[in-house]
Design a protein around this motif. Structure first.
Motif, PDB file in Angstrom:
ATOM      1  N   VAL A   1      77.172  28.641 -41.694  1.00  0.00           N
ATOM      2  CA  VAL A   1      78.204  29.266 -40.872  1.00  0.00           C
ATOM      3  C   VAL A   1      79.547  29.058 -41.560  1.00  0.00           C
ATOM      4  O   VAL A   1      79.905  27.935 -41.909  1.00  0.00           O
ATOM      5  N   VAL A   2      80.269  30.162 -41.762  1.00  0.00           N
ATOM      6  CA  VAL A   2      81.601  30.102 -42.348  1.00  0.00           C
ATOM      7  C   VAL A   2      82.602  30.248 -41.205  1.00  0.00           C
ATOM      8  O   VAL A   2      82.602  31.245 -40.490  1.00  0.00           O
ATOM      9  N   HIS A   3      83.423  29.207 -41.019  1.00  0.00           N
ATOM     10  CA  HIS A   3      84.418  29.201 -39.952  1.00  0.00           C
ATOM     11  C   HIS A   3      85.747  29.704 -40.506  1.00  0.00           C
ATOM     12  O   HIS A   3      86.315  29.103 -41.407  1.00  0.00           O
ATOM     13  N   HIS A   4      86.206  30.838 -39.955  1.00  0.00           N
ATOM     14  CA  HIS A   4      87.473  31.431 -40.366  1.00  0.00           C
ATOM     15  C   HIS A   4      88.602  30.934 -39.471  1.00  0.00           C
ATOM     16  O   HIS A   4      88.373  30.512 -38.340  1.00  0.00           O
ATOM     17  N   VAL A   5      89.810  30.999 -39.963  1.00  0.00           N
ATOM     18  CA  VAL A   5      90.967  30.512 -39.228  1.00  0.00           C
ATOM     19  C   VAL A   5      91.305  31.417 -38.053  1.00  0.00           C
ATOM     20  O   VAL A   5      91.474  30.962 -36.928  1.00  0.00           O
TER      21      VAL A   5
ATOM     22  N   ARG B   1      89.573  34.530 -37.426  1.00  0.00           N
ATOM     23  CA  ARG B   1      88.514  35.483 -37.135  1.00  0.00           C
ATOM     24  C   ARG B   1      87.291  34.748 -36.612  1.00  0.00           C
ATOM     25  O   ARG B   1      87.209  33.535 -36.668  1.00  0.00           O
ATOM     26  N   ARG B   2      86.340  35.508 -36.153  1.00  0.00           N
ATOM     27  CA  ARG B   2      85.091  34.951 -35.656  1.00  0.00           C
ATOM     28  C   ARG B   2      84.272  34.351 -36.805  1.00  0.00           C
ATOM     29  O   ARG B   2      84.307  34.850 -37.930  1.00  0.00           O
ATOM     30  N   SER B   3      83.539  33.297 -36.514  1.00  0.00           N
ATOM     31  CA  SER B   3      82.669  32.682 -37.522  1.00  0.00           C
ATOM     32  C   SER B   3      81.577  33.660 -37.920  1.00  0.00           C
ATOM     33  O   SER B   3      81.190  34.530 -37.144  1.00  0.00           O
ATOM     34  N   GLU B   4      81.082  33.494 -39.147  1.00  0.00           N
ATOM     35  CA  GLU B   4      79.999  34.365 -39.608  1.00  0.00           C
ATOM     36  C   GLU B   4      78.969  33.562 -40.375  1.00  0.00           C
ATOM     37  O   GLU B   4      79.274  32.515 -40.948  1.00  0.00           O
ATOM     38  N   CYS B   5      77.737  34.043 -40.351  1.00  0.00           N
ATOM     39  CA  CYS B   5      76.641  33.383 -41.059  1.00  0.00           C
ATOM     40  C   CYS B   5      76.417  34.079 -42.399  1.00  0.00           C
ATOM     41  O   CYS B   5      76.595  35.292 -42.519  1.00  0.00           O
ATOM     42  N   THR B   6      76.007  33.311 -43.387  1.00  0.00           N
ATOM     43  CA  THR B   6      75.751  33.873 -44.710  1.00  0.00           C
ATOM     44  C   THR B   6      74.442  34.657 -44.761  1.00  0.00           C
ATOM     45  O   THR B   6      74.210  35.399 -45.704  1.00  0.00           O
ATOM     46  N   GLU B   7      73.592  34.502 -43.751  1.00  0.00           N
ATOM     47  CA  GLU B   7      72.342  35.257 -43.667  1.00  0.00           C
ATOM     48  C   GLU B   7      72.572  36.510 -42.826  1.00  0.00           C
ATOM     49  O   GLU B   7      73.003  36.410 -41.677  1.00  0.00           O
ATOM     50  N   GLY B   8      72.301  37.646 -43.375  1.00  0.00           N
ATOM     51  CA  GLY B   8      72.474  38.899 -42.646  1.00  0.00           C
ATOM     52  C   GLY B   8      71.540  38.983 -41.443  1.00  0.00           C
ATOM     53  O   GLY B   8      70.371  38.603 -41.524  1.00  0.00           O
ATOM     54  N   GLY B   9      72.064  39.448 -40.321  1.00  0.00           N
ATOM     55  CA  GLY B   9      71.247  39.623 -39.125  1.00  0.00           C
ATOM     56  C   GLY B   9      70.966  38.354 -38.343  1.00  0.00           C
ATOM     57  O   GLY B   9      70.125  38.358 -37.446  1.00  0.00           O
TER      58      GLY B   9
ATOM     59  N   GLY C   1      76.260  26.408 -33.366  1.00  0.00           N
ATOM     60  CA  GLY C   1      75.848  25.015 -33.232  1.00  0.00           C
ATOM     61  C   GLY C   1      74.445  24.723 -33.712  1.00  0.00           C
ATOM     62  O   GLY C   1      74.104  23.579 -33.991  1.00  0.00           O
ATOM     63  N   GLU C   2      73.604  25.736 -33.811  1.00  0.00           N
ATOM     64  CA  GLU C   2      72.224  25.533 -34.256  1.00  0.00           C
ATOM     65  C   GLU C   2      72.077  25.568 -35.772  1.00  0.00           C
ATOM     66  O   GLU C   2      71.003  25.328 -36.294  1.00  0.00           O
ATOM     67  N   HIS C   3      73.155  25.862 -36.479  1.00  0.00           N
ATOM     68  CA  HIS C   3      73.123  25.860 -37.938  1.00  0.00           C
ATOM     69  C   HIS C   3      73.281  24.430 -38.467  1.00  0.00           C
ATOM     70  O   HIS C   3      73.956  23.613 -37.860  1.00  0.00           O
ATOM     71  N   THR C   4      72.682  24.197 -39.610  1.00  0.00           N
ATOM     72  CA  THR C   4      72.775  22.882 -40.231  1.00  0.00           C
ATOM     73  C   THR C   4      74.014  22.779 -41.108  1.00  0.00           C
ATOM     74  O   THR C   4      74.653  21.733 -41.172  1.00  0.00           O
ATOM     75  N   VAL C   5      74.374  23.869 -41.768  1.00  0.00           N
ATOM     76  CA  VAL C   5      75.480  23.856 -42.715  1.00  0.00           C
ATOM     77  C   VAL C   5      76.673  24.619 -42.134  1.00  0.00           C
ATOM     78  O   VAL C   5      76.539  25.762 -41.704  1.00  0.00           O
ATOM     79  N   HIS C   6      77.842  23.965 -42.118  1.00  0.00           N
ATOM     80  CA  HIS C   6      79.093  24.563 -41.641  1.00  0.00           C
ATOM     81  C   HIS C   6      80.129  24.453 -42.750  1.00  0.00           C
ATOM     82  O   HIS C   6      80.312  23.383 -43.328  1.00  0.00           O
ATOM     83  N   LEU C   7      80.819  25.568 -43.041  1.00  0.00           N
ATOM     84  CA  LEU C   7      81.811  25.591 -44.113  1.00  0.00           C
ATOM     85  C   LEU C   7      83.131  26.173 -43.613  1.00  0.00           C
ATOM     86  O   LEU C   7      83.132  27.105 -42.807  1.00  0.00           O
ATOM     87  N   ASP C   8      84.244  25.625 -44.089  1.00  0.00           N
ATOM     88  CA  ASP C   8      85.540  26.246 -43.850  1.00  0.00           C
ATOM     89  C   ASP C   8      85.649  27.448 -44.780  1.00  0.00           C
ATOM     90  O   ASP C   8      85.146  27.414 -45.909  1.00  0.00           O
ATOM     91  N   CYS C   9      86.336  28.486 -44.336  1.00  0.00           N
ATOM     92  CA  CYS C   9      86.405  29.703 -45.151  1.00  0.00           C
ATOM     93  C   CYS C   9      87.088  29.448 -46.494  1.00  0.00           C
ATOM     94  O   CYS C   9      86.773  30.096 -47.486  1.00  0.00           O
ATOM     95  N   ASN C  10      88.004  28.504 -46.557  1.00  0.00           N
ATOM     96  CA  ASN C  10      88.667  28.189 -47.828  1.00  0.00           C
ATOM     97  C   ASN C  10      87.672  27.680 -48.866  1.00  0.00           C
ATOM     98  O   ASN C  10      87.860  27.880 -50.059  1.00  0.00           O
ATOM     99  N   ALA C  11      86.606  27.028 -48.413  1.00  0.00           N
ATOM    100  CA  ALA C  11      85.607  26.476 -49.331  1.00  0.00           C
ATOM    101  C   ALA C  11      84.813  27.557 -50.045  1.00  0.00           C
ATOM    102  O   ALA C  11      84.261  27.311 -51.116  1.00  0.00           O
TER     103      ALA C  11
END
Length: 71
Positions: free
Chosen positions: A19-23, A25-33, A39-49
């Protein structure tokens, strides 16, 4: 030994993406669909990363001049 992850083997709902957390905008997942919650994702990233410039882009577009400025 299998190549499946533990959640896949047990049949749990999960996602292999991050999950990429934007400042601003809404968060988005790197997997399409992906339809599971953030909260159910294991990996969380800031959009700057991941090289997103939405933080800089939004702060540049905001007018730094105060509406209460006199003169």
């Amino acid at each position: 030994m299998t190549s499946e992850c533990r959640a896949c083997r047990t049949g749990l709902e999960h996602c292999h993406g991050a999950v990429v957390h934007h400042v601003y905008r809404r968060s988005e997942c790197t997997e399409g669909g992906c339809l599971i919650s953030d909260g159910e994702h294991t990996v969380h990233l800031d959009c700057n990363a991941v090289g997103c410039a939405c933080d800089a882009r939004m702060s540049d577009s905001m007018d730094p001049v105060s509406a209460r400025r006199v003169g």
